[in-house]
Design a protein around this motif. Structure first.
Motif, PDB file in Angstrom:
ATOM      1  N   LEU A 132      15.542  28.450  36.555  1.00  0.00           N
ATOM      2  CA  LEU A 132      16.237  29.077  37.673  1.00  0.00           C
ATOM      3  C   LEU A 132      16.702  28.061  38.706  1.00  0.00           C
ATOM      4  N   GLN A 133      16.060  26.876  38.769  1.00  0.00           N
ATOM      5  CA  GLN A 133      16.491  25.854  39.722  1.00  0.00           C
ATOM      6  C   GLN A 133      17.851  25.278  39.340  1.00  0.00           C
ATOM      7  N   LEU A 134      18.292  25.517  38.099  1.00  0.00           N
ATOM      8  CA  LEU A 134      19.583  24.998  37.649  1.00  0.00           C
ATOM      9  C   LEU A 134      20.759  25.665  38.358  1.00  0.00           C
ATOM     10  N   LEU A 135      20.500  26.769  39.072  1.00  0.00           N
ATOM     11  CA  LEU A 135      21.566  27.450  39.797  1.00  0.00           C
ATOM     12  C   LEU A 135      21.281  27.524  41.298  1.00  0.00           C
ATOM     13  N   TYR A 136      20.287  26.773  41.751  1.00  0.00           N
ATOM     14  CA  TYR A 136      19.967  26.694  43.184  1.00  0.00           C
ATOM     15  C   TYR A 136      21.013  25.816  43.868  1.00  0.00           C
ATOM     16  N   SER A 137      21.519  26.264  45.017  1.00  0.00           N
ATOM     17  CA  SER A 137      22.669  25.585  45.638  1.00  0.00           C
ATOM     18  C   SER A 137      22.363  24.153  46.066  1.00  0.00           C
ATOM     19  N   GLU A 138      21.092  23.851  46.402  1.00  0.00           N
ATOM     20  CA  GLU A 138      20.771  22.482  46.819  1.00  0.00           C
ATOM     21  C   GLU A 138      20.732  21.511  45.634  1.00  0.00           C
ATOM     22  N   ASN A 139      20.874  22.041  44.418  1.00  0.00           N
ATOM     23  CA  ASN A 139      20.876  21.192  43.224  1.00  0.00           C
ATOM     24  C   ASN A 139      22.264  21.034  42.616  1.00  0.00           C
ATOM     25  N   VAL A 140      23.323  21.322  43.404  1.00  0.00           N
ATOM     26  CA  VAL A 140      24.678  21.183  42.858  1.00  0.00           C
ATOM     27  C   VAL A 140      24.938  19.728  42.477  1.00  0.00           C
ATOM     28  N   SER A 141      25.989  19.518  41.683  1.00  0.00           N
ATOM     29  CA  SER A 141      26.321  18.173  41.202  1.00  0.00           C
ATOM     30  C   SER A 141      26.375  17.178  42.367  1.00  0.00           C
ATOM     31  N   PRO A 142      25.775  15.982  42.168  1.00  0.00           N
ATOM     32  CA  PRO A 142      25.306  15.396  40.904  1.00  0.00           C
ATOM     33  C   PRO A 142      23.936  15.856  40.439  1.00  0.00           C
ATOM     34  N   GLY A 143      23.351  16.883  41.097  1.00  0.00           N
ATOM     35  CA  GLY A 143      22.085  17.441  40.641  1.00  0.00           C
ATOM     36  C   GLY A 143      22.274  18.269  39.388  1.00  0.00           C
ATOM     37  N   PRO A 144      21.215  18.945  38.930  1.00  0.00           N
ATOM     38  CA  PRO A 144      21.285  19.670  37.656  1.00  0.00           C
ATOM     39  C   PRO A 144      22.075  20.971  37.689  1.00  0.00           C
ATOM     40  N   ASN A 145      22.501  21.425  38.872  1.00  0.00           N
ATOM     41  CA  ASN A 145      23.319  22.640  38.982  1.00  0.00           C
ATOM     42  C   ASN A 145      24.775  22.272  38.704  1.00  0.00           C
ATOM     43  N   HIS A 146      25.106  22.048  37.425  1.00  0.00           N
ATOM     44  CA  HIS A 146      26.452  21.609  37.051  1.00  0.00           C
ATOM     45  C   HIS A 146      27.477  22.726  37.137  1.00  0.00           C
ATOM     46  N   ALA A 147      27.006  23.973  37.292  1.00  0.00           N
ATOM     47  CA  ALA A 147      27.934  25.070  37.541  1.00  0.00           C
ATOM     48  C   ALA A 147      28.381  25.065  39.000  1.00  0.00           C
ATOM     49  N   ASN A 148      27.676  24.305  39.838  1.00  0.00           N
ATOM     50  CA  ASN A 148      27.968  24.253  41.276  1.00  0.00           C
ATOM     51  C   ASN A 148      27.989  25.658  41.865  1.00  0.00           C
ATOM     52  N   PHE A 149      27.033  26.455  41.399  1.00  0.00           N
ATOM     53  CA  PHE A 149      26.893  27.845  41.830  1.00  0.00           C
ATOM     54  C   PHE A 149      26.195  27.893  43.175  1.00  0.00           C
ATOM     55  N   GLN A 150      26.731  28.667  44.093  1.00  0.00           N
ATOM     56  CA  GLN A 150      26.145  28.823  45.418  1.00  0.00           C
ATOM     57  C   GLN A 150      26.163  30.299  45.802  1.00  0.00           C
ATOM     58  N   ASN A 151      24.974  30.838  46.032  1.00  0.00           N
ATOM     59  CA  ASN A 151      24.835  32.244  46.367  1.00  0.00           C
ATOM     60  C   ASN A 151      23.649  32.384  47.310  1.00  0.00           C
TER      61      ASN A 151
ATOM     62  N   MET B 222      17.019  37.822  40.335  1.00  0.00           N
ATOM     63  CA  MET B 222      17.794  36.579  40.204  1.00  0.00           C
ATOM     64  C   MET B 222      18.637  36.598  38.928  1.00  0.00           C
ATOM     65  N   VAL B 223      18.054  37.101  37.851  1.00  0.00           N
ATOM     66  CA  VAL B 223      18.798  37.204  36.596  1.00  0.00           C
ATOM     67  C   VAL B 223      19.950  38.191  36.743  1.00  0.00           C
ATOM     68  N   ARG B 224      19.721  39.278  37.491  1.00  0.00           N
ATOM     69  CA  ARG B 224      20.795  40.252  37.721  1.00  0.00           C
ATOM     70  C   ARG B 224      21.963  39.600  38.454  1.00  0.00           C
ATOM     71  N   ILE B 225      21.678  38.731  39.423  1.00  0.00           N
ATOM     72  CA  ILE B 225      22.738  38.028  40.159  1.00  0.00           C
ATOM     73  C   ILE B 225      23.513  37.104  39.220  1.00  0.00           C
ATOM     74  N   ILE B 226      22.795  36.422  38.330  1.00  0.00           N
ATOM     75  CA  ILE B 226      23.457  35.542  37.360  1.00  0.00           C
ATOM     76  C   ILE B 226      24.406  36.353  36.477  1.00  0.00           C
ATOM     77  N   HIS B 227      23.937  37.508  36.010  1.00  0.00           N
ATOM     78  CA  HIS B 227      24.783  38.375  35.196  1.00  0.00           C
ATOM     79  C   HIS B 227      26.005  38.853  35.983  1.00  0.00           C
ATOM     80  N   GLU B 228      25.810  39.155  37.245  1.00  0.00           N
ATOM     81  CA  GLU B 228      26.907  39.679  38.060  1.00  0.00           C
ATOM     82  C   GLU B 228      27.949  38.612  38.369  1.00  0.00           C
TER      83      GLU B 228
END
Length: 597
Positions: A495-514, A540-546
């Motif tokens: 789940l940390q892969l979509l945390y906004s503080e981990n955006v690129s160059p961190g592991p959140n390569h989707a650069n998702f921010q919510n 959290m999974v529901r938000i990812i799906h949405e």
């Protein structure tokens, strides 16, 4: 792409399988491996070369395997325990923890030596608690540019401040001149961590490669060459490294008295580790030579290439008699990973058009991908958390799963949104990033074919893995395939892969921010497993799906192979390359080798 693209790709794969079968038949004419002069050694393999042996630079599975032979940390995973559990390694026992869960006190083993090296003036040097202080500071040092800094960022009192101060001084300035409040060694055998707040995953982090201990004398002696000159406390020492060919390790003659688990009911219980005298890891960037060498008995452990799957299993997934007669053992294991497509939310087209992301996701034929490219060695992923981890829901439904009819409905909405966002005409060609391997190209072609069925054009952009990594780090992709294997057995790692503080160059390569997702993540990450934590994970999974930053594919199944003479094999996805526990039955090897052709 033309509508017959998938049929053409199947034809190519069929030709590959036929050619592969011919190679296997030709193998029977080769000279059999000799059973004379057998040695107490293991021959394993890696499917890619490694960049080096620096623990703080280890961000891929291949480097972890090599590094784990040489370097060690405070904790490790129990070899035989399932579910997975931690145990002391270089620590005497598990730490003393304060009531507020922020202070951890470790006692360090007094019988551990670093490998012999000229940096120690000719004799092994004793491990001290101060070595861990140095190693953690080195991980935080901005001059080292560790991609794994995120595991401790914001976690230890004063460590982030140390990192900022380092930016203002010379890289040659000793770490001792900048103390860190939250990590110190009162004496040679005591190590104290003081966290900023409770951190549920902290002990898991202490079993990961980036927190393994190094000696500052060695780092200073070899400087830029340190990554090529590993000196640790581990069971093996590096003997030889021929890039692109092999890595050879010899038994550490000064290894401390670590033993095979005494509770084991086999002949190795209580024996001193490692159980073999030499370990060789052969580098195979292509699967066919790896497979053929395993069949000949040149490798003790191996895997099954997709082209050779039918030569191992019949249509009922039973192991074929030919394989059994060779004495080969086939394992079946669920991996703790997820394979998915990443949509870069910074991309001006995909990031601003949720309907387009939904259309793409619903157009992807997951079952066909798994059948064609994984030989059905994966189960459909409906969310980010793999089976076996807390928060996995076997009844979960993915609203963005393969549904070509609904994909076309969402395409109409996507076109309307594209025009509303200022676009003109049809949705432009999408760019799909992939690596340059044959399989990766075929996967990209399959995705392009799927999307052509809903009116989308896709351009495939191939590159090396380091080049793709660089694009991901800079946020320069549109969408691409990716896989994440767990660093530790907790849903937070996914789940940390979509945390906004981990955006690129961190592991959140989707650069998702919510904002809502971030709020839930901060609540969930340090909670104990409980019904309340499970409900937060579910939302959290529901938000990812949405929001659809990812399109899920599958959780891979592993079918590792081992020769019948290998003892004690037991895979642990969180501690790859546990070769110190493996033994070789030389008598059995002498018996089985003549069966291999």
């Amino acid at each position: 792409m033309k509508n017959n693209g998938l049929k053409w790709m199947r034809f190519r794969l069929g030709v590959s399988i036929l050619l592969f079968g011919s190679m296997i038949l030709g193998l029977t004419q080769c000279e059999r491996s000799s059973s004379k002069n057998l040695k107490n050694e293991i021959h394993g393999s890696l499917v890619a070369d490694i960049r080096g042996f620096d623990p703080i630079q280890a961000s891929d599975a291949y480097s972890h395997v090599a590094i784990n032979q040489v370097y060690q940390g405070l904790l490790q995973y129990q070899f035989l325990a399932r579910p997975y559990a931690l145990e002391p390694l270089l620590a005497v026992d598990m730490p003393e923890v304060s009531k507020d869960q922020t202070r951890y006190t470790f006692r360090i083993r007094s019988d551990v030596l670093f490998h012999e090296d000229p940096a120690f003036h000719g004799k092994p040097r004793k491990l001290r608690a101060q070595d861990f202080v140095y190693s953690i500071k080195r991980l935080a040092d901005p001059y080292q540019k560790s991609p794994m800094w995120w595991v401790l960022e914001g976690r230890i009192r004063g460590l982030d401040a140390f990192r900022e101060k380092r930016k203002k001084v010379s890289p040659d300035q000793p770490y001792d001149e900048i103390p860190v409040e939250g990590i110190f060694a009162p004496d040679d055998e005591t190590l104290v961590f003081h966290l900023t707040q409770p951190y549920r995953q902290f002990l898991y982090v202490l079993a990961m490669a980036p927190t393994k201990v190094v000696a500052k004398e060695v780092v200073r002696a070899y400087q830029e060459e340190f990554l090529n000159h590993p000196v640790g406390t581990g069971p093996f020492v590096l003997k030889q490294w021929r890039r692109g060919q092999k890595i050879v390790f010899d038994r550490n003659s000064h290894y401390w008295n670590e033993t095979y688990p005494s509770q084991a009911s086999n002949e190795d219980a209580g024996k001193r580790l490692p159980l073999v005298d030499r370990l060789t890891l052969w580098i195979y960037t292509e699967s066919q030579p790896q497979w053929l060498n395993f069949l000949k008995g040149n490798l003790d452990l191996g895997g099954i290439p997709k082209e050779a799957f039918d030569s191992v299993f019949d249509e009922h997934m039973n192991v074929k008699k030919d394989i059994l007669n060779r004495g080969i053992v086939v394992e079946r294991e669920e991996g703790a990973d997820v394979v998915f497509q990443v949509f870069n939310m910074r991309d001006p087209l995909l990031g601003k058009n949720k309907a387009l992301r939904k259309a793409i996701s619903m157009a992807l034929n997951r079952k066909e991908r798994i059948r064609l490219f994984y030989n059905n060695r994966a189960i459909l992923a409906k969310g980010p958390i793999p089976p076996g981890l807390f928060g996995y829901d076997p009844n979960l439904k993915d609203p963005n799963a393969y549904n070509p009819k609904q994909a076309k409905v969402w395409m109409q909405k996507a076109k309307a949104q594209y025009l509303k966002n200022g676009g003109e005409g049809n949705i432009p060609t999408l760019t799909y990033d992939l690596t340059s391997s044959t399989t990766s190209r075929q996967m990209g072609e399959a995705i392009a074919y799927d999307l052509s069925q809903i009116g989308l054009n896709v351009e495939l952009r191939g590159s090396t893995w380091p080049q793709l990594n660089q694009r991901m780090a800079k946020g320069q992709t549109m969408f691409f395939g990716y896989a994440w294997s767990a660093d530790y057995p907790d849903p937070e790692n996914f789940l940390q892969l979509l945390y906004s503080e981990n955006v690129s160059p961190g592991p959140n390569h989707a650069n998702f921010q919510n904002d809502r997702y971030d709020e839930l993540y901060r609540r969930m990450r340090d909670m104990p497993d409980s019904p309340e934590r499970a409900e937060i994970v579910k939302e959290m999974v529901r938000i990812i799906h949405e929001e659809v930053p990812w399109a899920f594919l599958g959780h891979r199944l592993a079918f590792p192979l081992r020769q019948g003479w290998v003892r004690n094999y037991k895979r642990n996805p969180f501690s790859p390359g546990a070769y110190k526990y493996l033994g070789i039955d030389l008598k059995k090897k002498q018996e089985l080798l003549p069966r291999l052709k």
